[in-house]
Design an enzyme around this catalytic site. Structure first.
Site, short mmCIF file in Angstrom:
data_model
loop_
_atom_site.label_atom_id
_atom_site.label_comp_id
_atom_site.label_asym_id
_atom_site.label_seq_id
_atom_site.Cartn_x
_atom_site.Cartn_y
_atom_site.Cartn_z
N HIS A 16 -9.71 26.49 3.78
CA HIS A 16 -9.97 27.92 3.61
C HIS A 16 -10.01 28.63 4.97
O HIS A 16 -9.55 29.75 5.12
CB HIS A 16 -11.30 28.14 2.87
CG HIS A 16 -11.26 27.67 1.45
ND1 HIS A 16 -11.50 28.50 0.39
CD2 HIS A 16 -10.99 26.45 0.92
CE1 HIS A 16 -11.39 27.80 -0.74
NE2 HIS A 16 -11.09 26.56 -0.44
N ASP A 119 -14.00 34.95 0.52
CA ASP A 119 -13.54 33.83 -0.29
C ASP A 119 -13.93 33.99 -1.77
O ASP A 119 -14.98 34.54 -2.08
CB ASP A 119 -14.19 32.56 0.26
CG ASP A 119 -13.37 31.33 -0.06
OD1 ASP A 119 -12.61 30.91 0.83
OD2 ASP A 119 -13.48 30.82 -1.18
#
Ligand code: UDP
Length: 480
Positions: A16, A119
């Protein structure tokens, strides 16, 4: 026009943080200001990566907020998902991340950015941003195909209509006929019972519906039917601005052309030893084998991989995570293995410079766990792939590569799990040979090269990703 200031807040995991940092660079390159939020132990990783691009005139701020590991029952110093030694710790990790809402709000109040790109695993970020009238964009870190397939599996539950875990079912509603088995679905998608994860995923979906939209690290031309399906049928607002890793290379190249950098190509001493090894090999003659940053193998599975690679007769680079070594003795390695494969095969223990390896002309194919970053990196390198999905949305990415794009073959992984154990050496050897040798391999290779072209074109001025980012930046500047 005022400079747009964007906050980027990635989940603390390599898969990520890497694309989010690339995204921050891209935004800065296109005139915005970027601040990346993370936790203290992840700061050095980010600042090191940012220092590398200082010479390009790309400045990115990093702000740290304290991670309450102990409060959530995690071991001290555990601030990244790949540090989690067992699946039981995952809910604790998410619990700790939810406690980041308040410090995030303090930062938002202090800096008042134009937007927050957070996120998907931070559903509470939508509320945090809303408190200050700041648009929140969601970053899933996966492509359109997987986004659409996941949504339909969760909505229609087609796996309820099959009688065994291994009986294939059709994923309903998608533009292609995609078959999966129940064993390839995550536990939380497979089961009815309410778990921490099912609750979190519901919150993710609900917060996404109230967010400003979704940023997708993909290219329209790679999965056009799914980009349309996602926006027109599933009704999401989305901007596809990828592949973020290519934008990265582009920034470097352009800076070099414009002589904004004094950076010269690395000297031969600085060149990584793996790349030097590849320099001695013929074009497209080596297969690169790597399973990302979070997967684990039991020793018997590592043994099968070793046997399969040797039996394939192909040259290879195989990355084995340090904690997969089964302590120090590596008993899974067949007797005299490294002697036998010397010069032909290389085992890398730890972390490899994956993008550079894939881009090397000697690399002919990629055995991948189908993490979305690795998938995109393989596509951008124009190499065929052997797909070996393990967990997360990787079984969907496998179908995109093999059934839709037809640039790879499946190794035959059957079970969704972070710890893989179900593939025999013979299957590894067969799949490797299919993507490396013969007419079928040529077909894979030529389709893979044409995908690479599409990806490269998308980020040029006027290309689909370039234009999507323009549109987004324009909207965000007026949203202020
Ligand atoms: N990676 C790397 N070297 C390694 C292992 C992984 O550079 O030895 C990078 C890889 O290039 C990719 C990321 O780590 O950018 C892994 O992300 P992905 O989404 O593929 O998988 P995850 O680790 O999230 O399962």
């Amino acid at each position: 026009m005022d400079q747009v200031h964007i906050f980027f807040f990635p989940m603390m995991a390599h898969g990520h943080m890497i694309p989010t940092l690339d995204m921050a660079k891209l935004f800065v390159y296109r005139g915005a200001r970027a601040t990346v939020i993370t936790t203290p132990l992840n700061v050095p990783y980010l600042t090191k990566a940012i220092q590398k691009i200082n010479h390009l005139g790309i400045e990115i701020a990093v702000r740290a907020i304290t991670f309450p590991a102990a409060e959530a029952g995690l071991p001290d110093g555990c601030e990244r998902m790949d540090q989690l030694s067992s699946d039981d710790l995952v809910p604790k990790f998410f619990k700790a991340t939810a406690l980041l809402q308040e410090p995030l709000e303090n930062l938002l109040q202090e800096c008042r950015p134009n937007a927050l790109v957070a996120d998907m695993f931070f559903p509470w970020a939508t509320d945090a941003a809303a408190k200050f009238g700041i648009p929140r964009l969601v970053f899933h870190g996966i492509g359109y195909f997987a986004l659409c397939a996941t949504e339909n599996v969760r909505a229609y539950k087609p796996h309820k209509n099959v009688s065994s875990d291994l009986e294939p079912f059709l994923v309903p509603g998608l533009p292609h006929e995609i078959y999966l088995t129940r064993s390839q679905l995550s536990l939380h998608d497979r089961e009815d019972s309410e778990t921490y994860m099912t609750k979190l995923l519901r919150e993710v979906k609900e917060s996404e519906s109230r967010s400003y939209g979704v940023i997708v690290n993909s290219v329209y031309e790679l999965e056009p039917e799914y980009a349309e399906y996602y926006t027109k049928v599933l009704g999401k607002r989305a901007w596809h601005i990828g592949p973020l890793l290519l934008c990265n290379t582009k920034i470097e190249e352009k800076a070099r052309r414009e002589k904004r950098t004094t950076l010269s190509p690395p000297s031969s001493e600085e060149r990584h030893e793996i790349l030097k090894w590849l320099d001695t090999k013929k074009p497209s003659s080596v297969i690169y084998v790597c399973f990302g940053s979070m997967s684990h193998f039991i020793p018997s599975q590592l043994h099968e991989i070793a046997v399969g690679l040797e039996a394939s007769g192909q040259q290879f680079i195989w990355v084995v995570r340090k904690d997969d070594k089964d302590q120090e003795n590596e008993e899974w390695l067949p007797e005299g293995y490294e002697e036998r494969v010397r010069g032909k095969g290389m085992i890398v223990r730890g972390w490899a410079p994956q993008v550079l390896i894939l881009d090397h002309e000697a690399t002919g194919a990629f055995v991948t766990h189908c993490g979305w970053n690795s998938t995109l990196e393989g596509i951008c390198a124009g190499v065929p792939m052997v797909t070996w999905p393990m967990f997360a949305e990787q079984f969907y990415n496998e179908k995109l590569l093999t059934t839709v794009l037809k640039v790879g073959v499946e190794v035959g992984a059957k079970q969704w799990s972070r710890v893989t154990a179900d593939v025999k050496g013979e299957a590894v050897a067969q799949a490797v040979v299919r993507v490396m040798v013969g007419e079928e391999a040529e077909g894979f290779r030529s389709r893979a090269r044409s995908l690479k072209e599409k990806a490269l074109n998308a980020i040029e001025p006027g290309g689909s990703s370039y234009s999507a980012l323009n549109a987004l930046l324009k909207e965000l500047s007026t949203a202020k």
